[in-house]
Design a protein around this motif. Structure first.
Motif, short mmCIF file in Angstrom:
data_model
loop_
_atom_site.label_atom_id
_atom_site.label_comp_id
_atom_site.label_asym_id
_atom_site.label_seq_id
_atom_site.Cartn_x
_atom_site.Cartn_y
_atom_site.Cartn_z
N LEU A 186 -63.38 -40.80 4.70
CA LEU A 186 -62.87 -40.35 3.49
C LEU A 186 -63.70 -40.13 2.14
O LEU A 186 -63.51 -39.37 1.27
N GLU A 187 -64.59 -41.13 2.08
CA GLU A 187 -65.68 -41.09 1.06
C GLU A 187 -66.59 -39.96 1.01
O GLU A 187 -67.28 -39.60 -0.05
N TYR A 188 -66.76 -39.24 2.34
CA TYR A 188 -67.84 -38.36 2.37
C TYR A 188 -67.32 -36.88 2.81
O TYR A 188 -67.98 -35.92 2.43
N VAL A 189 -66.02 -36.94 3.64
CA VAL A 189 -65.77 -35.62 4.16
C VAL A 189 -64.78 -34.87 3.39
O VAL A 189 -63.92 -35.58 2.63
N ALA A 190 -64.95 -33.62 3.06
CA ALA A 190 -63.97 -32.92 1.98
C ALA A 190 -62.84 -32.44 2.85
O ALA A 190 -62.93 -31.64 3.70
N VAL A 191 -61.77 -32.67 2.44
CA VAL A 191 -60.33 -32.46 2.93
C VAL A 191 -59.62 -31.65 1.71
O VAL A 191 -59.31 -32.13 0.87
N ALA A 192 -58.90 -30.58 2.48
CA ALA A 192 -58.19 -29.84 1.35
C ALA A 192 -56.85 -29.33 2.30
O ALA A 192 -56.94 -29.42 3.40
N ARG A 193 -55.73 -29.11 1.46
CA ARG A 193 -54.55 -28.86 1.98
C ARG A 193 -54.33 -27.26 1.92
O ARG A 193 -54.23 -26.68 0.69
N ALA A 194 -53.89 -26.71 2.82
CA ALA A 194 -53.69 -25.41 2.90
C ALA A 194 -52.16 -25.12 3.05
O ALA A 194 -51.60 -25.53 3.64
N THR A 195 -51.70 -24.10 2.27
CA THR A 195 -50.39 -23.91 2.05
C THR A 195 -50.04 -23.16 3.64
O THR A 195 -48.81 -23.46 3.96
N ASN A 196 -50.85 -22.24 3.97
CA ASN A 196 -50.46 -21.39 4.92
C ASN A 196 -51.65 -21.07 6.01
O ASN A 196 -52.76 -20.67 5.51
N LEU A 197 -51.58 -21.63 7.15
CA LEU A 197 -52.86 -21.83 7.97
C LEU A 197 -53.14 -20.29 8.62
O LEU A 197 -54.37 -20.12 8.76
N VAL A 198 -52.12 -19.37 8.48
CA VAL A 198 -52.34 -17.98 8.89
C VAL A 198 -53.18 -17.39 7.85
O VAL A 198 -54.07 -16.30 8.06
N ARG A 199 -52.71 -17.42 6.45
CA ARG A 199 -53.48 -16.76 5.57
C ARG A 199 -55.11 -17.62 5.34
O ARG A 199 -55.80 -16.91 5.17
N LEU A 200 -55.11 -18.82 5.84
CA LEU A 200 -56.58 -19.78 5.95
C LEU A 200 -57.44 -18.90 6.69
O LEU A 200 -58.54 -18.61 6.37
N ILE A 201 -56.92 -18.52 7.79
CA ILE A 201 -57.62 -17.81 8.89
C ILE A 201 -58.08 -16.43 8.45
O ILE A 201 -59.24 -16.05 8.62
N GLU A 202 -57.30 -15.67 7.65
CA GLU A 202 -57.79 -14.37 7.25
C GLU A 202 -58.70 -14.68 6.11
O GLU A 202 -59.74 -13.91 6.02
N GLN A 203 -58.63 -15.87 5.27
CA GLN A 203 -59.72 -16.08 4.41
C GLN A 203 -60.95 -16.24 5.05
O GLN A 203 -62.27 -16.14 4.36
N LEU A 204 -60.95 -16.99 5.96
CA LEU A 204 -62.30 -17.40 6.74
C LEU A 204 -62.84 -16.34 7.31
O LEU A 204 -64.19 -16.11 7.25
#
Length: 288
Positions: free
Chosen positions: A186-204
């Motif tokens: 956790l000191e090195y990997v960047a973790v974010a919380r996504a409100t909507n994974l379907v929307r995240l897919i489109e953003q990717l």
């Protein structure tokens, strides 16, 4: 470098403000308990102030069922604005978990590590698309076991993953148990919380990053995918796998062969198999 062509792969479907001190109780306004690397804040006013200040990343809020307080509506509004999940629990549960601390029916759990901003991680991934180090992201769909999440994050860090995304709700967050299982990751990997994974897919996809989901019934073996492309791997929970809308929007689905009697691997093991295949292909591609 290939540029992404949306829909190149057909979508695959499948399955009083101040707490009153009581004898033997600590004043909830002043007291924060440290549990491992996760802090718990007890009492309505301390939690309200933590929400207002915005300096501490609150992982989850727990409110006693039937709680009545003149400022509870303000509390819930602030939680909604901060996108902090609110859970209801029997008062007896809060009494048991808080020990001798006055909780006033409200407990906040802060994260064991800071979350990254989703937009910032997406921007960083996009900036690496046209480079000799294509981005590799990991997205976890509904992994609820904190030890599995921690082990997966440890694997992701070792494999050089650029970003990890987890859902805001119905999934484990960055708790002390996760931090322990992650063994320092956790000191090195960047973790974010996504409100909507379907929307995240489109953003990717908009950023020319290929979205690859893992599914036991996929026709494509994981070694057949070109992992030298900018890729985001989606892994589901061990019980139900990827949610239907998530898997339908993936560019491709891949499977890891399972020869025994069990249907699937532990999610952290599956992550290791896929991530190290991606690493193997990328190392090989750079060799003369």
């Amino acid at each position: 470098m290939k540029t992404r062509k949306p829909q190149l792969f057909a979508a695959q479907s499948g399955k009083g403000d101040r707490a009153q001190s009581r004898p033997g109780k600590r004043d909830s306004v002043l007291y924060r308990e440290s549990v491992g690397t996760t802090n718990h804040i007890y009492g309505l006013i301390p939690v309200l102030e933590a929400l207002r200040a915005g300096r501490r990343q609150i992982e989850r809020l727990t409110v006693a069922e039937g709680a009545r307080h003149v400022r509870l509506r303000e509390f819930l509004d602030l939680a909604r604005e901060a996108r902090v999940p609110v859970h209801r629990a029997p008062k007896v549960y809060l009494n048991r978990s808080s020990g001798d601390i006055t909780h006033q029916g409200v407990v906040a759990r802060t994260a064991a590590a800071c979350y990254a901003e989703t937009d910032e991680l997406l921007a960083a991934l996009a900036s690496a698309v046209a480079t000799e180090h294509p981005p590799l992201a990991l997205c976890l769909d509904g992994v609820e076991d904190p030890r599995n999440l921690g082990a997966t994050l440890r694997t992701a860090e070792c494999a050089g993953v650029n970003a990890v995304f987890i859902p805001e709700r119905r999934a484990a967050g960055l708790t002390d148990t996760v931090a322990k299982a992650a063994a320092g990751a956790l000191e090195y990997v960047a973790v974010a919380r996504a409100t909507n994974l379907v929307r995240l897919i489109e953003q990717l996809k908009e950023r020319n990053i290929w979205v690859v989901g893992a599914a036991a019934d996929a026709s494509l073996e994981y070694t057949a995918w070109d992992w030298t492309l900018p890729s985001a791997i989606f892994l589901g929970s061990e019980g139900s796998g990827l949610h239907r809308l998530v898997r339908e929007r993936c560019d491709a689905l891949v499977r890891i062969p399972v020869l025994g009697h069990l249907e699937s691997l532990n999610v952290s093991v599956a992550a290791g198999v896929l991530l190290y295949e991606a690493l193997r292909q990328r190392i090989k591609a750079k060799q003369p």
